[in-house]
Design a protein around this motif. Structure first.
Motif, PDB file in Angstrom:
ATOM      1  N   PRO A   7       0.744  -1.199  -0.030  1.00  0.00           N
ATOM      2  CA  PRO A   7       0.180   0.010   0.101  1.00  0.00           C
ATOM      3  C   PRO A   7       0.813   1.349   0.185  1.00  0.00           C
ATOM      4  N   LEU A   8       1.964   1.220   0.700  1.00  0.00           N
ATOM      5  CA  LEU A   8       2.844   2.332   0.550  1.00  0.00           C
ATOM      6  C   LEU A   8       3.297   2.694  -0.810  1.00  0.00           C
ATOM      7  N   ARG A   9       3.736   1.638  -1.548  1.00  0.00           N
ATOM      8  CA  ARG A   9       4.245   1.894  -2.798  1.00  0.00           C
ATOM      9  C   ARG A   9       3.339   2.446  -3.754  1.00  0.00           C
ATOM     10  N   VAL A  10       1.804   2.260  -3.675  1.00  0.00           N
ATOM     11  CA  VAL A  10       0.823   2.356  -4.257  1.00  0.00           C
ATOM     12  C   VAL A  10       0.497   3.935  -3.994  1.00  0.00           C
ATOM     13  N   ILE A  11       0.360   4.318  -2.743  1.00  0.00           N
ATOM     14  CA  ILE A  11       0.400   5.722  -2.314  1.00  0.00           C
ATOM     15  C   ILE A  11       1.342   6.604  -2.684  1.00  0.00           C
ATOM     16  N   LEU A  12       2.591   6.407  -2.581  1.00  0.00           N
ATOM     17  CA  LEU A  12       3.669   7.026  -2.878  1.00  0.00           C
ATOM     18  C   LEU A  12       3.775   7.011  -4.501  1.00  0.00           C
ATOM     19  N   GLY A  13       3.454   5.912  -5.324  1.00  0.00           N
ATOM     20  CA  GLY A  13       3.390   6.238  -6.503  1.00  0.00           C
ATOM     21  C   GLY A  13       2.297   7.289  -6.907  1.00  0.00           C
ATOM     22  N   PHE A  14       1.165   6.956  -6.661  1.00  0.00           N
ATOM     23  CA  PHE A  14      -0.237   8.101  -6.928  1.00  0.00           C
ATOM     24  C   PHE A  14       0.473   9.537  -6.566  1.00  0.00           C
ATOM     25  N   SER A  15       0.975   9.505  -5.424  1.00  0.00           N
ATOM     26  CA  SER A  15       1.452  11.020  -5.040  1.00  0.00           C
ATOM     27  C   SER A  15       2.498  11.586  -5.907  1.00  0.00           C
ATOM     28  N   LEU A  16       3.645  10.663  -6.346  1.00  0.00           N
ATOM     29  CA  LEU A  16       4.432  11.381  -7.138  1.00  0.00           C
ATOM     30  C   LEU A  16       3.880  11.586  -8.402  1.00  0.00           C
ATOM     31  N   LEU A  17       3.079  10.868  -8.805  1.00  0.00           N
ATOM     32  CA  LEU A  17       2.213  11.069 -10.204  1.00  0.00           C
ATOM     33  C   LEU A  17       1.575  12.341 -10.233  1.00  0.00           C
ATOM     34  N   SER A  18       0.835  12.639  -9.298  1.00  0.00           N
ATOM     35  CA  SER A  18       0.017  13.765  -9.039  1.00  0.00           C
ATOM     36  C   SER A  18       0.756  14.991  -8.604  1.00  0.00           C
ATOM     37  N   THR A  19       1.793  14.967  -7.838  1.00  0.00           N
ATOM     38  CA  THR A  19       2.607  16.016  -7.425  1.00  0.00           C
ATOM     39  C   THR A  19       3.619  16.639  -8.603  1.00  0.00           C
ATOM     40  N   THR A  20       3.997  15.561  -9.315  1.00  0.00           N
ATOM     41  CA  THR A  20       4.806  15.901 -10.663  1.00  0.00           C
ATOM     42  C   THR A  20       4.075  16.806 -11.568  1.00  0.00           C
ATOM     43  N   VAL A  21       2.810  16.105 -11.876  1.00  0.00           N
ATOM     44  CA  VAL A  21       2.176  16.920 -12.772  1.00  0.00           C
ATOM     45  C   VAL A  21       1.596  18.227 -12.332  1.00  0.00           C
ATOM     46  N   HIS A  22       1.045  18.398 -11.067  1.00  0.00           N
ATOM     47  CA  HIS A  22       0.663  19.668 -10.519  1.00  0.00           C
ATOM     48  C   HIS A  22       1.897  20.753 -10.248  1.00  0.00           C
ATOM     49  N   TYR A  23       2.949  20.408  -9.780  1.00  0.00           N
ATOM     50  CA  TYR A  23       4.015  21.031  -9.420  1.00  0.00           C
ATOM     51  C   TYR A  23       4.634  21.485 -10.668  1.00  0.00           C
ATOM     52  N   ALA A  24       4.619  20.879 -11.605  1.00  0.00           N
ATOM     53  CA  ALA A  24       5.403  21.164 -13.062  1.00  0.00           C
ATOM     54  C   ALA A  24       4.551  22.323 -13.632  1.00  0.00           C
ATOM     55  N   HIS A  25       3.212  22.198 -13.577  1.00  0.00           N
ATOM     56  CA  HIS A  25       2.139  23.034 -14.100  1.00  0.00           C
ATOM     57  C   HIS A  25       2.496  24.294 -13.215  1.00  0.00           C
ATOM     58  N   ASN A  26       2.223  24.157 -11.921  1.00  0.00           N
ATOM     59  CA  ASN A  26       2.456  25.232 -11.054  1.00  0.00           C
ATOM     60  C   ASN A  26       3.624  26.321 -11.302  1.00  0.00           C
ATOM     61  N   ALA A  27       4.827  25.448 -11.564  1.00  0.00           N
ATOM     62  CA  ALA A  27       6.184  26.009 -11.665  1.00  0.00           C
ATOM     63  C   ALA A  27       6.391  26.793 -13.054  1.00  0.00           C
ATOM     64  N   ILE A  28       5.860  25.926 -14.163  1.00  0.00           N
ATOM     65  CA  ILE A  28       5.822  26.732 -15.581  1.00  0.00           C
ATOM     66  C   ILE A  28       4.927  27.958 -15.735  1.00  0.00           C
ATOM     67  N   ARG A  29       3.540  27.598 -15.145  1.00  0.00           N
ATOM     68  CA  ARG A  29       2.717  28.652 -15.373  1.00  0.00           C
ATOM     69  C   ARG A  29       2.003  29.304 -13.990  1.00  0.00           C
ATOM     70  N   TYR A  30       3.185  29.640 -13.216  1.00  0.00           N
ATOM     71  CA  TYR A  30       2.753  30.228 -11.999  1.00  0.00           C
ATOM     72  C   TYR A  30       2.086  31.459 -12.052  1.00  0.00           C
TER      73      TYR A  30
END
Length: 141
Positions: A7-30
């Motif tokens: 379960p930890l791997r699943v949660i971390l995988g989901f978090s990594l995917l979500s935060t990578t997408v969101h933070y990249a957009h937020n950084a580029i389109r601040y």
């Protein structure tokens, strides 16, 4: 006893995917997100990117420590990493982002990932620190 690594791997995988997408957009389109007074879009974008790298580093350290059985340290690192998801709700403290729906949803997927990690850490702490009666040593003489 199940240590919860899957379960930890699943949660971390989901978090990594979500935060990578969101933070990249937020950084580029601040500039598309509510602004903090006195912070330029360049500086804001850099701060977002550096924050993601630092928090994700805590996630990696937490995962490694957990996989190695160093649970107290792991859970502390994972709680810090959970902030990568939870802090995105802070966008609403300065206004509502005027961004396309997909990017808007990533704010909530980040928060869901952070909350899932809080639930996991709570479960792990309770499970891994449970004292089982048959494992206790009697102190009675």
């Amino acid at each position: 006893m199940d240590k919860g690594l899957t379960p930890l791997r699943v949660i971390l995988g989901f978090s990594l995917l979500s935060t990578t997408v969101h933070y990249a957009h937020n950084a580029i389109r601040y500039a598309d997100y509510p602004q903090l007074p006195g912070i330029s879009t360049l500086v804001g974008g850099i701060v977002v990117a550096v924050t993601w790298v630092l928090l994700t580093g805590f996630g990696w350290l937490g995962y490694r420590a957990y996989a190695e059985g160093r649970y107290t340290k792991a859970l502390a690192f994972l709680l810090v990493y959970s902030l990568a998801g939870m802090v995105t709700l802070g966008h609403f403290l300065t206004g509502v982002p005027r961004i396309p729906a997909f990017w808007f949803v990533t704010i909530f997927t980040d928060a869901a990932a952070g909350l899932a990690l809080w639930v996991f850490v709570t479960w792990a702490w309770a499970t891994l620190n449970r004292v089982i009666v048959r494992d206790q040593i009697s102190t009675q003489h």
